[in-house]
Structure formats: structure tokens, C-alpha cells
Design an enzyme around this catalytic site. Structure first.
Site, PDB file in Angstrom:
ATOM      1  N   ARG A 192     -35.298  69.167  -2.900  1.00  0.00           N
ATOM      2  CA  ARG A 192     -36.215  70.222  -3.344  1.00  0.00           C
ATOM      3  C   ARG A 192     -36.174  70.494  -4.851  1.00  0.00           C
ATOM      4  O   ARG A 192     -37.015  71.217  -5.374  1.00  0.00           O
ATOM      5  CB  ARG A 192     -35.946  71.513  -2.566  1.00  0.00           C
ATOM      6  CG  ARG A 192     -36.569  71.472  -1.178  1.00  0.00           C
ATOM      7  CD  ARG A 192     -36.324  72.755  -0.434  1.00  0.00           C
ATOM      8  NE  ARG A 192     -34.975  72.804   0.120  1.00  0.00           N
ATOM      9  CZ  ARG A 192     -34.386  73.932   0.510  1.00  0.00           C
ATOM     10  NH1 ARG A 192     -35.009  75.087   0.379  1.00  0.00           N
ATOM     11  NH2 ARG A 192     -33.174  73.895   1.016  1.00  0.00           N
ATOM     12  N   ARG A 194     -26.376  71.509 -40.461  1.00  0.00           N
ATOM     13  CA  ARG A 194     -26.183  70.391 -39.539  1.00  0.00           C
ATOM     14  C   ARG A 194     -24.690  70.075 -39.424  1.00  0.00           C
ATOM     15  O   ARG A 194     -23.880  70.624 -40.159  1.00  0.00           O
ATOM     16  CB  ARG A 194     -27.030  69.207 -40.002  1.00  0.00           C
ATOM     17  CG  ARG A 194     -28.539  69.492 -39.787  1.00  0.00           C
ATOM     18  CD  ARG A 194     -29.403  68.477 -40.482  1.00  0.00           C
ATOM     19  NE  ARG A 194     -29.035  67.126 -40.098  1.00  0.00           N
ATOM     20  CZ  ARG A 194     -29.253  66.050 -40.853  1.00  0.00           C
ATOM     21  NH1 ARG A 194     -29.823  66.174 -42.045  1.00  0.00           N
ATOM     22  NH2 ARG A 194     -28.889  64.863 -40.445  1.00  0.00           N
ATOM     23  N   ASN A 253     -31.138  75.518  -4.381  1.00  0.00           N
ATOM     24  CA  ASN A 253     -31.826  74.422  -3.715  1.00  0.00           C
ATOM     25  C   ASN A 253     -33.042  73.920  -4.480  1.00  0.00           C
ATOM     26  O   ASN A 253     -33.446  72.785  -4.315  1.00  0.00           O
ATOM     27  CB  ASN A 253     -32.259  74.846  -2.306  1.00  0.00           C
ATOM     28  CG  ASN A 253     -31.051  75.059  -1.412  1.00  0.00           C
ATOM     29  OD1 ASN A 253     -30.176  74.208  -1.330  1.00  0.00           O
ATOM     30  ND2 ASN A 253     -30.972  76.212  -0.783  1.00  0.00           N
TER      31      ASN A 253
HETATM   32  C1  UD1 Z   1     -24.328  75.051   5.439  1.00  0.00           C
HETATM   33  C2  UD1 Z   1     -23.627  75.667   6.652  1.00  0.00           C
HETATM   34  C3  UD1 Z   1     -24.261  77.010   6.970  1.00  0.00           C
HETATM   35  C4  UD1 Z   1     -24.204  77.922   5.771  1.00  0.00           C
HETATM   36  C5  UD1 Z   1     -24.815  77.220   4.551  1.00  0.00           C
HETATM   37  C6  UD1 Z   1     -24.572  78.044   3.324  1.00  0.00           C
HETATM   38  C7  UD1 Z   1     -22.931  73.811   8.040  1.00  0.00           C
HETATM   39  C8  UD1 Z   1     -23.208  73.024   9.257  1.00  0.00           C
HETATM   40  N1  UD1 Z   1     -23.763  74.788   7.780  1.00  0.00           N
HETATM   41  O1  UD1 Z   1     -25.663  74.845   5.820  1.00  0.00           O
HETATM   42  O2  UD1 Z   1     -23.586  77.626   8.062  1.00  0.00           O
HETATM   43  O3  UD1 Z   1     -24.893  79.132   6.045  1.00  0.00           O
HETATM   44  O4  UD1 Z   1     -24.217  75.943   4.346  1.00  0.00           O
HETATM   45  O5  UD1 Z   1     -25.234  77.473   2.230  1.00  0.00           O
HETATM   46  O6  UD1 Z   1     -21.957  73.546   7.363  1.00  0.00           O
HETATM   47  N2  UD1 Z   1     -23.061  68.186   2.035  1.00  0.00           N
HETATM   48  C9  UD1 Z   1     -22.434  66.977   1.899  1.00  0.00           C
HETATM   49  N3  UD1 Z   1     -22.575  66.049   2.872  1.00  0.00           N
HETATM   50  C10 UD1 Z   1     -23.292  66.279   3.987  1.00  0.00           C
HETATM   51  C11 UD1 Z   1     -23.920  67.514   4.143  1.00  0.00           C
HETATM   52  C12 UD1 Z   1     -23.787  68.450   3.140  1.00  0.00           C
HETATM   53  O7  UD1 Z   1     -21.769  66.727   0.889  1.00  0.00           O
HETATM   54  O8  UD1 Z   1     -23.359  65.378   4.822  1.00  0.00           O
HETATM   55  C13 UD1 Z   1     -22.915  69.189   0.967  1.00  0.00           C
HETATM   56  C14 UD1 Z   1     -24.230  69.459   0.266  1.00  0.00           C
HETATM   57  O9  UD1 Z   1     -24.371  68.649  -0.891  1.00  0.00           O
HETATM   58  C15 UD1 Z   1     -24.103  70.928  -0.095  1.00  0.00           C
HETATM   59  C16 UD1 Z   1     -23.211  71.500   0.987  1.00  0.00           C
HETATM   60  O10 UD1 Z   1     -22.531  70.403   1.561  1.00  0.00           O
HETATM   61  O11 UD1 Z   1     -23.448  71.107  -1.332  1.00  0.00           O
HETATM   62  C17 UD1 Z   1     -23.966  72.266   2.040  1.00  0.00           C
HETATM   63  O12 UD1 Z   1     -24.907  71.395   2.620  1.00  0.00           O
HETATM   64  P1  UD1 Z   1     -26.313  71.924   3.124  1.00  0.00           P
HETATM   65  O13 UD1 Z   1     -27.062  70.798   3.705  1.00  0.00           O
HETATM   66  O14 UD1 Z   1     -26.974  72.701   2.060  1.00  0.00           O
HETATM   67  O15 UD1 Z   1     -25.836  72.899   4.283  1.00  0.00           O
HETATM   68  P2  UD1 Z   1     -26.718  73.844   5.108  1.00  0.00           P
HETATM   69  O16 UD1 Z   1     -27.358  73.073   6.205  1.00  0.00           O
HETATM   70  O17 UD1 Z   1     -27.574  74.612   4.214  1.00  0.00           O
HETATM   71 CA    CA Z   2     -27.978  74.591   1.403  1.00  0.00          CA
END
Ligand code: UD1
Ligand code: CA
Length: 477
Positions: free
Chosen positions: A24, A346, A240
Site C-alpha cells: 500500500r 557548504r 501501511n
Molecule cells: C498483526 C497481528 C494482529 C495485530 C496487528 C497489529 C498476527 C497474526 N496478527 O496483524 O493481531 O492487531 O499485527 O498491527 O500476528 N511480517 C513478516 N512476515 C510475515 C508476516 C508479517 O515479517 O510473514 C511482518 C510485517 O512486515 C509487519 C508485521 O510482521 O511488520 C505485521 O504484519 P502484518 O501483515 O501487518 O500483520 P497484520 O495482519 O496486520
Molecule cells: Ca499491519
């Protein structure tokens, strides 16, 4: 600020999750490399760890991992025992944590605790994490926040007031959807419990991802009480998209401005003032509208930084006055100097005490001595200028011959008349005078007067004769 909470017998490790793509953002750059106030989001998270006493850090990367790692290493922030772990395919937060285990000591036997956070929550504070570490006396602690619109977040389901489980938005029942207390995604976990739990996390029916949030259920099922620290929504806000990014920056900016005002700095127009987190400001400084202070800028006491000044990695000593629209980088401004309006310093410029630099004067790799002045329209490059020197209006150091840069040395007490060119390499000896309009191509001995002007010839009444001739020519045509 918090004290260190890790000890040799109970080490603290950190896992920072940042493998997600951040679609996003609509960016060619990894999400966590976007900056708020000059600092990348991932650095915001990583910079919290050293003060908490973390001993080893695993940074989990996936998309553009090499770019992110290079940027983190180049930024110069101190991250305790940093190792990157790669999660090639984003299969959920539990899978991401699993990917981090091989780069940490064997957690099943090492003991201690693991702090888990994200690389895209740049407003998180050290105080908040310290409270989480303090309040977590059992195997698991987490941070929650309460949102008026909890859409998309995992809901914290409580039973008898205690944390029971986290249910992801997609898996919520209508009753659970109405819960406004959500999971921030930040945890501290007993190391052995974490390793064991990760083997038990199954795939979500809805998304086929492995959810780290399952840890809460696993802890409560084994009779553990999960500690919950509630934070303000700001503090745990995830970024995001670009709108989130600027919203986070605005909050971060306000926090920094408030800190400086509390420490005795007057900021006349907070709405237009940008101070990066690494900047130091002394008491009784006054900042006017549109000022940007960046990087490692350090300003002493009682300085006035007037409207529109932009300073990057600049040291300004006490009592200096920067008049409007001064732009300076990697330079040093001594005590009680006056700079601007519209001056450009500079890199590697150094003004000694009480030096003056005025409008449309540009300095580069130039030292200007004590009480010396270059007040109007000048270019001073690759120069060493002594004290009590006057640089006249329109003076130019001709430092570049198209191939190499050359030095100009101006000793103490020299007077350089207006509209002079100093063709480098050249030295003006102590106390010498360069007459206005002179092109200096050879060294000037101490005490000498250098003049290269064509002698003046006044042709009497010639002005009126010339006009008459021009008038006649115009009438004919
Ligand atoms: C996650 C939580 C949710 C919480 C939210 C808060 C889980 C299942 N859910 O949701 O309960 O309310 O965060 O923001 O944990 N990431 C990885 N590898 C992956 C997936 C994610 O490194 O395979 C990292 C992402 O880069 C990010 C973070 O983990 O920094 C959170 O991932 P995101 O997909 O945003 O989690 P949500 O589904 O929003
Ligand atoms: Ca998130």
C-alpha cells in the site's frame, strides 16, 4: 528513561519483523526504509533495543532484504548483535519469528526472554517497552491499545478481565468484532516457551498463515496469565500507506518539539518547524517559522535561528545569530557569529568566533577567522582566512581551473576590496590590501598593496558629445 532490564542470567533477545512487502505504500522502496523526520522506520524500531539491554537482535527481512540490510548498516545506529534472517515467503508472523530462531542462540537452552516487535511502528517508545518488560513476570506479555475503529486488527478477547486469546479480524464472530481493544503486535516471551509454542502454531483456516497471536491461547491454556500493557493508539500505530507515514511523522515531530520547549527553547511556530531526533539544542534558543534542523545538528545556548533556516549536521556555538534563510551543511559556526540573511555554508566551512557572513555569500571548505567579515555577494572556496579580515562585496576565489581545486590563503588583518578575483593557488600576506577591482594572480607580500586596475582616463565633456552622436544616429534611422 528505563534502566536495562536484561542480565547475564536472564538475557534479552529481540526479533524485529519486517519481511512484509508494504504494497500500500506504492513504492519502489521497501516500506520500512521510508523515513519519518530523517530516520527510517526500521531504524526507529531498532534504536529502541540497545537502551533496553538487548544482547542479540534478529531482523527478519524478505522483500528487498539486501537494500534494507545495507541501509541499516549504513545508518550508523547501534543495534546489539544484529543479524538478518531471511523469510523468503511471507507465511505469517509466527513463521517470521520461526525464521529468526537460527540466527539467535539456542533459545530452548539459553533461557532469558525475547522481545518481538515490528519494523513499521515508528512511534513506539523505549518507556513503553520497558513497562512491558517490567510487567511481564510470567511467560508472555503483550501490548494492547483501544481504537474507536478497530477494523483490520486482531481483537483481544478477555475472560474475567484477563487476556484469553487474540482473534484476527477475518476470524471474528460478530460479538468479537465489537471489541475495541486490539493487539499491537508487540510481545515479550519466555525463550523456551517461544520455541515450544512455535511448534504448536497451526495454519489459519481463513488465510493459511501462521499466526503469532496463537501464543496467547497457548499460554492461557497452560494456566499462564498473560500480562497486558495498554498503550496509546499513537504509540503503537502501524504505518501501511503514505497517509499513515505523514500522520506518524506529525506525531513524532510534535513529541520532539515538546521536548525542546520543555527544556527551555522557544519555538515560535511549531506547525512549520522540523527538528530531527538527533538534534541537540541549548537553553534559551529561539527558533522562528520554517526552520529545519537535521541530522547531527547541535546548537549552543541563546542562539537565534530565524525564519527559513535549514541546517544539516551543523554545529552552532552559543550566542550565534542565524538570520533568515541561512542554509548550511556539515559546517561549524562559532560563538556569537552572525550569518545570513541568505547565506550558504557548504560542507567543511568553519566560522570562528564573531565572524560575520552576509547575504548571498557562499562558503565551501573555508575557514573564516575570528571577527572576520564577508558581508555581501562573495564566493569563498578552499580558503583559509585569518582573523580581522574584511572580504569586500563581490570577492571571488577562483579555486577551480576545470581540472583541480586550489587553495587561497588570506592572513590576518587583510583587506580585500570589492569586486576582486583571487586566482588560486594564492596567498595574501598579513595586513596586505587588495584594491577594489583587482585580479590577484600572484602572492601578495605582507603589508603590500595589490592593484591591477587600468589607469583611469577622464575625457572632459566627452559624455555630452557621445550622447549627441547617439541621438543623431537614432533620429536618422
Ligand atoms: C498483526 C497481528 C494482529 C495485530 C496487528 C497489529 C498476527 C497474526 N496478527 O496483524 O493481531 O492487531 O499485527 O498491527 O500476528 N511480517 C513478516 N512476515 C510475515 C508476516 C508479517 O515479517 O510473514 C511482518 C510485517 O512486515 C509487519 C508485521 O510482521 O511488520 C505485521 O504484519 P502484518 O501483515 O501487518 O500483520 P497484520 O495482519 O496486520
Ligand atoms: Ca499491519
Amino acid at each position: 528513561m528505563s534502566a536495562s532490564v536484561s542480565t547475564a542470567s536472564s538475557p534479552l533477545y529481540a526479533i524485529v519483523l519486517a519481511a512484509g512487502q508494504g504494497t500500500r505504500m506504492r513504492s519502489g522502496k521497501a516500506k520500512v526504509l521510508h523515513k519519518i523526520l530523517g530516520r527510517t522506520m526500521v531504524d526507529c524500531s531498532l534504536s529502541l533495543l540497545a537502551p533496553l539491554g538487548v544482547q542479540k537482535t534478529a531482523l527478519v527481512l524478505g522483500h528487498q532484504a539486501a537494500d534494507v540490510e545495507a541501509a541499516v548498516r549504513a545508518s550508523g545506529i547501534a543495534v546489539p548483535g544484529l543479524t538478518v534472517a531471511i523469510q523468503a515467503e511471507q507465511r505469517g508472523t509466527a513463521d517470521a519469528v520461526r525464521c529468526a530462531l537460527p540466527v539467535l542462540p539456542d533459545l530452548a537452552t539459553a533461557g532469558g526472554r525475547v522481545l518481538i516487535l515490528y519494523g513499521d511502528t515508528p512511534l513506539l517508545t523505549e518507556d513503553c517497552l520497558a513497562e512491558l518488560l517490567r510487567k511481564t513476570t510470567g511467560k508472555l506479555g503483550m501490548i494492547s491499545t483501544t481504537l474507536s475503529d478497530p477494523h483490520g486488527y486482531g481483537r483481544l478477547v478477555r475472560q474475567g478481565g484477563k487476556a484469553h486469546k487474540i482473534v484476527e479480524h477475518k476470524d471474528c464472530t460478530p460479538e468479537e468484532l465489537a471489541i475495541c481493544e486490539v493487539n499491537a503486535g508487540i510481545y515479550v516471551v519466555d525463550a523456551a516457551f517461544l520455541v515450544d509454542s512455535l511448534t504448536r502454531v497451526g495454519q489459519s483456516q481463513a488465510t493459511h498463515e501462521f499466526y503469532l497471536t496463537t501464543l496467547v491461547e497457548l499460554a492461557t491454556a497452560s494456566g499462564e496469565e498473560v500480562a497486558v500493557v495498554s498503550a496509546s493508539p499513537d504509540e503503537v500505530m502501524g504505518v501501511n500507506d503514505r497517509q499513515d507515514l505523514v500522520a506518524a511523522e506529525a506525531i513524532f515531530r510534535t513529541r520532539i518539539l515538546r521536548r525542546h520547549m520543555q527544556a527551555g527553547v522557544t519555538i515560535h511556530d511549531p506547525a512549520t518547524t522540523f527538528i530531527e531526533p538527533g538534534v541537540v539544542l541549548g537553553r534559551d534558543c529561539e527558533l522562528y517559522s520554517g526552520v529545519s534542523l537535521r541530522g547531527k545538528t547541535r546548537i549552543g545556548e541563546g542562539c537565534v535561528i530565524d525564519q527559513g533556516c535549514v541546517l544539516t549536521d551543523v554545529t552552532v556555538e552559543s550566542g550565534a545569530h542565524l538570520k533568515p534563510y541561512t542554509v548550511a551543511a556539515q559546517s561549524h559556526i562559532g560563538p556569537r557569529c552572525q550569518v545570513g540573511p541568505f547565506s550558504h555554508l557548504r560542507p567543511d566551512s568553519r566560522l570562528h568566533e564573531e565572524a560575520h557572513v552576509g547575504n548571498f555569500v557562499e562558503l565551501k571548505k573555508t575557514e573564516l577567522g575570528k571577527r572576520s567579515k564577508a558581508n555581501h555577494l562573495a564566493y569563498l572556496g578552499d580558503s583559509t582566512i585569518g582573523s580581522e579580515v574584511n572580504i569586500g562585496c563581490g570577492t571571488i576565489t577562483c579555486n577551480y581551473d576545470g581540472f583541480a581545486k586550489h587553495q587561497t590563503i588570506i592572513e590576518d588583518g587583510v583587506f580585500v576590496g570589492s569586486d576582486s578575483q583571487l586566482v588560486a593557488p594564492v596567498r595574501l600576506g598579513q595586513g596586505s590590501i587588495v584594491a577594489a577591482g583587482t585580479t590577484v594572480t600572484r602572492d601578495v607580500p605582507a603589508g603590500a598593496l595589490a592593484v591591477t586596475r587600468v589607469p583611469q582616463d577622464n575625457k572632459l565633456e566627452a559624455a555630452d558629445k557621445l550622447r549627441a552622436r547617439f541621438r543623431a544616429r537614432k533620429a536618422k534611422s
